[in-house]
Design a protein around this motif. Structure first.
Motif, PDB file in Angstrom:
ATOM      1  N   GLU A 143     -18.756 -52.335  33.000  1.00 43.76           N
ATOM      2  CA  GLU A 143     -18.375 -52.277  34.401  1.00 43.76           C
ATOM      3  C   GLU A 143     -17.835 -50.897  34.697  1.00 43.76           C
ATOM      4  O   GLU A 143     -17.069 -50.340  33.911  1.00 43.76           O
ATOM      5  CB  GLU A 143     -17.310 -53.341  34.658  1.00 43.76           C
ATOM      6  CG  GLU A 143     -16.960 -53.487  36.113  1.00 43.76           C
ATOM      7  CD  GLU A 143     -15.790 -54.430  36.301  1.00 43.76           C
ATOM      8  OE1 GLU A 143     -15.660 -55.377  35.505  1.00 43.76           O
ATOM      9  OE2 GLU A 143     -15.019 -54.215  37.232  1.00 43.76           O
ATOM     10  N   CYS A 144     -18.264 -50.344  35.793  1.00 42.09           N
ATOM     11  CA  CYS A 144     -17.808 -49.002  36.145  1.00 42.09           C
ATOM     12  C   CYS A 144     -16.749 -49.114  37.225  1.00 42.09           C
ATOM     13  O   CYS A 144     -16.968 -49.758  38.257  1.00 42.09           O
ATOM     14  CB  CYS A 144     -18.986 -48.183  36.656  1.00 42.09           C
ATOM     15  SG  CYS A 144     -18.524 -46.564  37.221  1.00 42.09           S
ATOM     16  N   ASN A 145     -15.623 -48.509  36.983  1.00 42.43           N
ATOM     17  CA  ASN A 145     -14.580 -48.576  38.005  1.00 42.43           C
ATOM     18  C   ASN A 145     -14.859 -47.562  39.104  1.00 42.43           C
ATOM     19  O   ASN A 145     -15.861 -46.855  39.071  1.00 42.43           O
ATOM     20  CB  ASN A 145     -13.197 -48.384  37.381  1.00 42.43           C
ATOM     21  CG  ASN A 145     -13.130 -47.118  36.576  1.00 42.43           C
ATOM     22  OD1 ASN A 145     -13.850 -46.176  36.852  1.00 42.43           O
ATOM     23  ND2 ASN A 145     -12.291 -47.094  35.560  1.00 42.43           N
ATOM     24  N   ASN A 146     -13.965 -47.452  40.039  1.00 40.72           N
ATOM     25  CA  ASN A 146     -14.269 -46.685  41.240  1.00 40.72           C
ATOM     26  C   ASN A 146     -13.972 -45.195  41.084  1.00 40.72           C
ATOM     27  O   ASN A 146     -14.154 -44.431  42.010  1.00 40.72           O
ATOM     28  CB  ASN A 146     -13.485 -47.264  42.422  1.00 40.72           C
ATOM     29  CG  ASN A 146     -14.099 -46.851  43.734  1.00 40.72           C
ATOM     30  OD1 ASN A 146     -15.316 -46.787  43.837  1.00 40.72           O
ATOM     31  ND2 ASN A 146     -13.275 -46.547  44.708  1.00 40.72           N
ATOM     32  N   ASP A 147     -13.554 -44.782  39.897  1.00 39.85           N
ATOM     33  CA  ASP A 147     -13.228 -43.383  39.688  1.00 39.85           C
ATOM     34  C   ASP A 147     -14.516 -42.571  39.569  1.00 39.85           C
ATOM     35  O   ASP A 147     -15.467 -42.988  38.917  1.00 39.85           O
ATOM     36  CB  ASP A 147     -12.399 -43.258  38.406  1.00 39.85           C
ATOM     37  CG  ASP A 147     -11.959 -41.840  38.176  1.00 39.85           C
ATOM     38  OD1 ASP A 147     -11.861 -41.104  39.173  1.00 39.85           O
ATOM     39  OD2 ASP A 147     -11.710 -41.482  37.014  1.00 39.85           O
ATOM     40  N   LEU A 148     -14.524 -41.414  40.190  1.00 35.32           N
ATOM     41  CA  LEU A 148     -15.734 -40.597  40.178  1.00 35.32           C
ATOM     42  C   LEU A 148     -16.081 -40.139  38.766  1.00 35.32           C
ATOM     43  O   LEU A 148     -17.250 -40.058  38.390  1.00 35.32           O
ATOM     44  CB  LEU A 148     -15.540 -39.389  41.104  1.00 35.32           C
ATOM     45  CG  LEU A 148     -16.809 -38.648  41.520  1.00 35.32           C
ATOM     46  CD1 LEU A 148     -17.786 -39.590  42.169  1.00 35.32           C
ATOM     47  CD2 LEU A 148     -16.480 -37.532  42.475  1.00 35.32           C
ATOM     48  N   ASN A 149     -15.062 -39.860  37.958  1.00 34.74           N
ATOM     49  CA  ASN A 149     -15.312 -39.438  36.581  1.00 34.74           C
ATOM     50  C   ASN A 149     -16.054 -40.520  35.813  1.00 34.74           C
ATOM     51  O   ASN A 149     -16.994 -40.242  35.068  1.00 34.74           O
ATOM     52  CB  ASN A 149     -13.995 -39.132  35.869  1.00 34.74           C
ATOM     53  CG  ASN A 149     -13.418 -37.829  36.354  1.00 34.74           C
ATOM     54  OD1 ASN A 149     -14.125 -36.849  36.465  1.00 34.74           O
ATOM     55  ND2 ASN A 149     -12.131 -37.844  36.681  1.00 34.74           N
TER      56      ASN A 149
END
Lengths: 359, 1151
Positions: free
Chosen positions: B126-132
């Protein structure tokens, strides 16, 4: 940033420098003739370093005060039109060998003019270089515009020869799969005699033919004539031979004049050396093991294979150094149980010419 | 009866039968293919059809790419779930895991690997909302499940993510619309779906897959919808991406800190850590000796790589027979960072949740392996120290006494005994190498060994449970030592091989021309064994050490001769020594006497050689070698190497002859050898026949193929290339198939699909301190070129959605290759292919070049750039995209400099100019330079003048004016600033708030500085007063002396009227009449025109009125429409606000 590799001794200087420049790893070589009466780098080694500096951009070479240690921080290989005067202590072959390993990975095609001795007893003569080394590079897809022009010949000790190396650039070298040595189908040779009786070359050819004629009819030995200014400053003569197989595996030999030896004997010597080389077998000549193995390491990330004779001491050290620089080791096994020929196989590093400009 | 006519058959007019018949008829009609019917009617049409077919064929073709991921055991496919917060990512992940592994995860952290089919595993992340995180995920994901809130629409993050994907190679994307249950009206739902689909298709490609998930049931999406989705995921095909096909990488699913606790404690948590990461190798082969980059951390050195047992193994052969995946296999799930299966890997501990009561004697609950282990740990009565005290350690395997109390032999003793052989046969110097080799043995075995001795230390089964012990910081030194001894049986295998080879050597000895295996070595070995047999009280190893060292050296040298790989890479012998051993055996004729001294002899030669040997590729021709070739027989012996020579019988016979002749004296009657020679001689005969048959067969096949179908044998370019790749891949697989794992790893590295543990040294402690499993840890392998720094030239284009221009020399955050870093680029444009000219700002809607200092990436690598990574930035954050063009160590970018001066003295074509330079020295530097006046008169600097400092003489092509400004256009080279600042977001405790160097504008704003403004550079109204020229006055005196022709002839303007003006005209009567008539006609005409115009105007006014009426009606309608639209929009915003309040979701940025 890049890790530093340490070596000692003046031996194997050339291929260590080449590997350093190709891999981008810094290299420090110390104890260069530190026990010698005349310690430190020799003039030809200095000249080689200068040449490498010319060919590259951003290379930093630091030589210690005593000259017994050098530190090389390699830059990128730039190529282009260059010229270099080689010292008379070594022949041009000494300089060509490392250059030809670098040139395909330069930014622009290399046009290098070298001046000095074209043939001597230590290094590959320019004839062998043209007829044997360059075809070996063609196995790896470095072919279009690869050329060595011998403009002038220069025999030791005075030299005065001039050659021009034209080398194209590649994106990536092809993976080699050369396991069939084939059978020898033709023998070629170049004899030259400068500032001596032109009959010398014919005498060398005659005598070598006396040995070679028994095998195959397809033998052409040329007598290369250079006159006047093109023939350099010193007298000399030599014969270089090469045997090409049906699968274009090439073996070569060479003999050059010695004081007090008749040209006939030189011819015989060359022919016998060729026989010795042929007898060793393999797909690659003993003198060209290093460039071929290097290009195999630099190939795409596939298995490259090559059949060769036993490694020379230089090759062994080279293989060890390659492991340090690129982390690649070879699998070396007998081609078939019982034969003296070895099958060298390695997994290419996928080396891509990063210096090449896009568009 | 007979004459009575039969009733005619009446076919059914309706019903099933009639239909059936009809159908049949139709079929019959279609049966024959009428070529004429489908032939094109015209030649042009035929041509067009042909071209269309050819075009369609071409679209199917792709550039053939090598897929370096093995087909048999590929790494799990990385499925990334990306979307804005609150869209339902975690719910989807849980639903999918539930679907595949039948397990409900409570708290998902980090990657989750499951088995999805017989040939496929999936790693969900799952990818969180941080751009990095989005950048890192974009670089590794094979498939992206892009989640979109259907009730809201696309959000900025989605578009940003798509742009990131685009610049790093586009993986497959499946869109998923959620929250569709929030839309109540069916029509609205339909419209929304349609609108979102259209937008999605323009972003990805026409026809991209978009899924709709309706509502949430029991905290999961509906099972049928998830099943449909999972079906699409499982049949997804992947095309290799160029970057990933040339780099190896790992998505770490576990991270352990191996730093000694004591060191951490003494340094107050500030020391660099040693960290292991675990994961599947992907991309290409991972090799030792290269560095790796962890985005967000930096470049790191790999200390060791170990292959571990697959924690989530593919279904094996027996289940392979079924069509479907067995239920048992479905249950496998590997998610070390989540709490799956009751085992939770914390930063420095492992928590095992055990169902039921965790008490002894509770036998009704079946205990798993891990639980059993924990129970066993409880059983331990004695401390580790006691155990060590009790254990027996022997210095050497052969030593009769243990270091402590003696103990009876067990299984391990057997191992150690076999070690002895190894130690004996190898030279002493090898021992160190062997030890070092042991370190890289599987870590699982190390731990397993300690617990249960009976277990085979090499077995690496499911390590997911057992490997837990590794995390305990008690991997003490003692334990390690013990393990190393136990592990060294890996050498045993090698030794066996050696012996084998040794045996074989004897057999094929006669095939080798120069190889006469001398029997002395073997004899010695036997003696040795005898000695070993009857050794007494004296420790065996002390017995005649020198002799044994020597003999072992000799024997090992012989056995080694075959194993070149080991000799070259695993020993410290000098090349000369390696070859020496070889040659002494080979050219035995030259050195018959090989006795006790040969050991020392080698040394001497090596020493002597060291001084003189030149670095030369042409080896000196040895006289003896050449002498050999004077012999006619010798010359004849190589005839078989030429095409004219007969290869078969002649070669063998000559070999025999040669051995008999040249090495006759060496050959003593060795029976066994002769026997084997015989057999070998028979063997080649058969082999040759077989080879010949095979060759014939191949030729026949080829001929048949060509004869039967000459077309098919000829492949087109595309097929040929694909064939070539397949062949090479097959060769890659076949070449290292047989050799043991360790040697294989040495030669080819760790293949994709292997589960490895990478030990990294000197990792910043912050990574461990601030570890958060929801941020992905990617370990990307670097190519040798990528470890270097240099000036990188890129082609860059500002993103059209990015609102501002990019300023030269302003910091920019780039994501190139694996790295994310901030650097200071210089923008430039190619100026007529002459020079690279610096730009102040990036141009609009156009590519330009940017040059920056930083780590090198290969040309043709894509990148994207950001001005800021923080989530608070309003608007679109991807500020530019582009591609790497060139790498160099120096740059040639110039900016224009204009030096201005004014003439202070002017001659005809010469002028003296001042105020351009400050000193004569500067002038000298510019001598010969081209200069120009503003009016365009060109000139050249000639020479410095002595008097006013910096004045010079210049010549021009025409006379310059005193008011002219003279300028010199020069080019000043600019260098990019050597600024490189990696984005170390993973090291922060607050990972979303990484701050780098501020932008110029930001600095000015923060410091309250004004933009520097040169008064002369401001744009002002240009005032150009009309130029006044004074009249030319020639002095009277001069005038007097001039000749007449040159005298100025000044005349006053005429004042009096001319004759033509003042004469009177008298007309004749006819003339008068004619004039009058003409006048009348003119008057009539004038009147007519005026009337017409009046009429036209009237009509115009009428039309205007009509138009105005229509306009009014139209406006009314428009107003209605706008009203309606605003009403809908108002409702929408209202609802959004309500959702926000009710759902408590975080702030969103409307597209």
């Amino acid at each position: 940033m890049s890790s530093l590799l340490q070596f000692s001794g003046h031996q194997h200087l050339r291929h260590r420098l080449v590997l350093s420049i190709l891999s981008g790893k810094h290299v420090r070589i110390d104890k260069i003739r530190s026990d010698d009466k005349n310690p430190g780098l020799r003039d030809f080694e200095i000249s080689l370093l200068r040449l490498l500096e010319k060919v590259t951009n951003g290379t930093i070479i630091e030589i210690s005060v005593t000259g017994t240690a050098i530190l090389l921080k390699p830059g990128i290989i730039s190529g282009g039109a260059l010229s270099h005067d080689c010292p008379l202590s070594r022949s041009i072959g000494y300089f060509l060998e490392p250059i030809v390993m670098l040139a395909p990975f330069a930014k622009t095609p290399l046009q290098l003019t070298l001046r000095g001795i074209t043939t001597d007893e230590h290094d590959l003569s320019v004839d062998l270089f043209r007829t044997v080394t360059l075809p070996h590079l063609q196995l790896f897809g470095i072919s279009d515009g690869l050329e060595l022009r011998i403009k002038k010949r220069g025999a030791p000790p005075e030299g005065g020869g001039e050659v021009q190396l034209l080398c194209p650039i590649v994106k990536q070298v092809k993976t080699l799969n050369f396991v069939d040595p084939g059978k020898i189908k033709r023998i070629r040779g170049v004899a030259h005699a400068v500032r001596v009786n032109p009959q010398f070359s014919n005498r060398m050819i005659e005598s070598s033919r006396s040995i070679l004629n028994r095998y195959i009819p397809d033998i052409y030995l040329y007598s290369d004539v250079y006159k006047g200014d093109e023939s350099g400053k010193s007298p000399g003569y030599a014969l270089s031979l090469l045997a090409e197989s049906t699968t274009s595996a090439i073996h070569c030999s060479e003999a050059i004049f010695k004081p007090g030896v008749a040209p006939e004997d030189i011819g015989l010597e060359a022919a016998r050396a060729l026989m010795a080389e042929v007898n060793l077998g393999g797909c690659v000549d003993r003198k060209h093991q290093i460039p071929v193995l290097l290009m195999m390491v630099l190939g795409s990330e596939d298995v490259g294979r090559c059949l060769m004779s036993e490694p020379t001491p230089r090759t062994i050290q080279f293989l060890r150094d390659v492991k340090q620089f690129f982390g690649t080791s070879f699998k070396i096994v007998a081609a078939e149980p019982g034969s003296s020929q070895l099958l060298y196989s390695c997994y290419g590093t996928g080396y891509v010419n990063a210096n090449r400009t896009l568009a | 009866m007979d004459d009575r006519p039969h009733k005619a058959h009446r076919p059914a007019q309706s019903g099933a039968k009639a239909e059936k018949k009809d159908k049949g008829k139709g079929k019959e009609k279609q049966k024959g293919f009428n070529e004429k019917a489908f032939a094109p009617k015209s030649g042009r049409r035929a041509d067009r059809q042909g071209r269309r077919t050819a075009e369609r064929d071409q679209t199917r073709l792709h550039v053939p790419l090598v897929n370096r991921t093995p087909d048999d055991e590929p790494p799990p496919v990385i499925v990334a779930i990306v979307g804005p917060p609150g869209v339902g990512k975690t719910t989807l992940l849980k639903s999918l895991v539930r679907r595949y592994a039948k397990q409900t995860l409570n708290d998902v952290k980090g990657p989750v690997t499951v088995v999805s089919g017989k040939k496929r595993r999936l790693t969900f992340i799952e990818c969180n909302n941080d751009l990095n995180s989005m950048i890192d995920i974009g670089k590794i994901a094979d498939l992206v499940l892009l989640m979109i809130d259907g009730s809201f629409g696309f959000e900025m993050e989605t578009f940003e993510f798509l742009n990131i994907l685009q610049s790093h190679g586009f993986p497959k994307v499946i869109g998923i619309l959620t929250h569709l249950d929030l839309i109540k009206k069916a029509a609205t739902l339909r419209d929304t779906k349609k609108a979102l689909k259209k937008r999605f298709w323009t972003e990805i490609y026409q026809g991209a897959k978009l899924f709709y998930l309706s509502g949430v049931l029991n905290g999961r999406y509906p099972d049928t919808e998830i099943m449909n989705l999972s079906r699409f995921v499982s049949v997804m095909k992947f095309r290799p991406l160029v970057f990933r096909n040339s780099h190896s990488y790992i998505l770490a699913d576990r991270l352990e800190d191996l730093t000694p606790r004591e060191l951490v404690r003494t340094s107050k948590n500030k020391c660099d850590r040693t960290v292991t990461v675990y994961g599947y190798v992907r991309g290409t082969n991972l090799r030792m000796g290269t560095r790796v980059h962890i985005p967000g951390v930096g470049d790191l050195e790999m200390k060791s790589v170990t292959v571990l047992g697959d924690p989530c193994p593919m279904p094996d052969a027996d289940s392979e027979k079924r069509r479907k995946l067995s239920e048992k296999k479905k249950l496998i799930i590997h998610a070390p960072m989540s709490d799956v299966g009751g085992v939770m890997y914390d930063k420095d501990a492992v928590w095992v949740n055990v169902p039921g009561s965790f008490t002894r004697g509770n036998t009704d609950i079946r205990q798993g392996e891990g639980e059993q282990m924990v129970m066993d740990l409880q059983d331990v009565g004695s401390t580790l120290e006691d155990a060590v005290a009790k254990s027996q350690i022997r210095l050497l395997g052969t030593s009769s006494k243990n270091l402590t109390v003696p103990n009876e032999d067990n299984v391990d003793m057997g191992d150690e005994d076999s070690d002895d052989l190894d130690l004996e046969s190898l030279a002493g110097s090898d021992m160190e190498d062997d030890d070092s080799g042991i370190d890289s043995d599987p870590g699982d075995a190390e731990e397993g060994d300690d617990e249960d001795r009976t277990q085979d230390p090499r077995s690496t089964g499911r390590s997911s449970h057992r490997s837990g012990a590794r995390t305990l910081p008690s991997s003490s030194k003692k334990q390690r030592n013990d393990i190393e001894y136990a592990e060294s049986d890996s050498d045993l295998g090698d030794n066996d091989e050696d012996l084998d080879i040794g045996g074989r050597r004897v057999r094929f000895g006669e095939d080798d021309d120069h190889d006469i295996p001398s029997d002395e070595g073997e004899g010695e070995e036997e003696e040795e064994e005898e000695e070993e047999g009857d050794d007494g009280a004296v420790p065996r190893w002390k017995k005649n050490l020198a002799e044994r060292a020597q003999s072992s050296f000799a024997s090992s040298r012989k056995s080694r001769r075959k194993d070149w790989t080991k000799l070259i890479y695993a020993t410290s012998l000098t090349p000369a020594e390696i070859l020496q051993g070889e040659q002494e055996e080979g050219s035995g004729a030259t050195e018959v006497e090989m006795d006790e001294e040969d050991f020392f002899q080698i040394k001497r030669t090596a020493d002597a050689g060291q001084d003189e040997v030149l670095d030369q590729s042409k080896e000196a021709l040895s006289a003896e070698e050449l002498k050999k070739w004077e012999d006619e027989e010798m010359l004849e012996s190589i005839r078989h190497l030429f095409i004219t020579g007969d290869d078969n019988a002649a070669g063998d016979g000559e070999d025999g002859n040669e051995e008999g002749g040249a090495f006759g004296e060496e050959e003593d009657g060795d029976d066994s050898q002769d026997d084997e020679e015989g057999s070998a001689a028979a063997d080649p005969e058969a082999a040759r026949a077989a080879a010949l048959a095979a060759k014939k067969e191949a030729l026949k096949r080829k001929f048949d193929e060509q004869y039967d179908d000459p077309e098919s044998s000829k492949l087109d370019f595309y097929e040929e290339k694909k064939d070539e790749m397949a062949r090479q891949l097959a060769l890659n697989r076949a070449e290292f198939e047989g050799i043991d794992a360790e040697a294989r790893a040495l030669v080819e590295g760790y293949r994709p699909g292997q589960y490895v543990r990478i030990e990294l040294t000197d990792v910043p402690c912050e990574l461990i301190e601030n570890f958060d499993p929801s941020y992905p840890i990617v370990v990307g392998g670097l190519l040798p070129a990528e470890e270097r720094f240099g000036f990188v030239q890129v082609r860059i284009k500002r993103h059209r959605w990015y609102a501002r221009t990019l300023k030269n020399n302003d910091p920019l955050i780039l994501s190139v290759g694996w790295r994310r870093f901030q650097t200071v680029p210089i923008y430039s444009l190619d100026d007529h292919s002459i020079r690279m000219r610096m730009l102040k700002y990036t141009p609009e809607h156009m590519h330009c070049y940017a040059t920056f200092y930083g780590p090198v990436s290969l040309p043709n690598t894509g990148f994207c750039a950001f001005n800021s990574l923080s989530g608070e930035t309003p608007g679109f954050r991807v500020s530019a995209t582009g591609v790497v063009l060139d790498i160099d160590r120096s740059v040639k970018i110039v900016k224009k400099v204009k030096l201005t001066g004014v003439p202070y003295k002017i001659f005809k074509n010469t002028a003296f100019v001042k105020d351009m330079f400050n000193s004569a020295l500067e002038v000298v530097k510019f001598e010969g330079a081209n200069i120009r006046t503003v009016s365009g008169i060109r000139g050249q600097i000639k020479k410095a003048m002595p008097k006013p400092d910096g004045a010079f003489r210049a010549t021009f092509e025409d006379k310059v004016l005193k008011s002219d400004i003279i300028f010199l256009r020069a080019w000043y080279s600019v260098q990019p600033r050597k600024f490189y600042n990696p984005v170390t977001s993973l090291l922060l405790s607050d990972k979303a708030h990484w701050t780098g160097m501020r932008l110029t504008g930001q600095v000015r704003r923060d410091e309250g500085l004004k933009t520097p403004l040169n008064v002369n550079s401001t744009y002002k109204r240009i005032e150009r007063p009309p130029r006044r020229f004074n009249p030319l006055v020639v002095p009277k005196k001069l005038q007097a002396s001039l000749p007449y022709a040159s005298k100025p002839k000044l005349m006053a303007p005429q004042r009096a009227q001319t004759y033509l003006q003042k004469r009177a005209v008298v007309m004749e009567p006819e003339e008068k009449k004619a004039v009058a008539l003409l006048q009348q006609i003119r008057a009539l005409r004038k009147n007519q025109v005026a009337r017409r115009k009046e009429k036209k105007d009237e009509k115009k006014v009428e039309r205007q009125k009509k138009l105005a009426k229509e306009e009014a009606v139209k406006g009314e309608k428009e107003k209605e429409k706008r009203k309606e639209y605003m009403r809908v929009a108002g409702q929408k915003t209202k609802r959004a606000a309500e959702i926000e309040e009710g759902g408590g979701r975080s702030k969103r940025r409307k597209t």
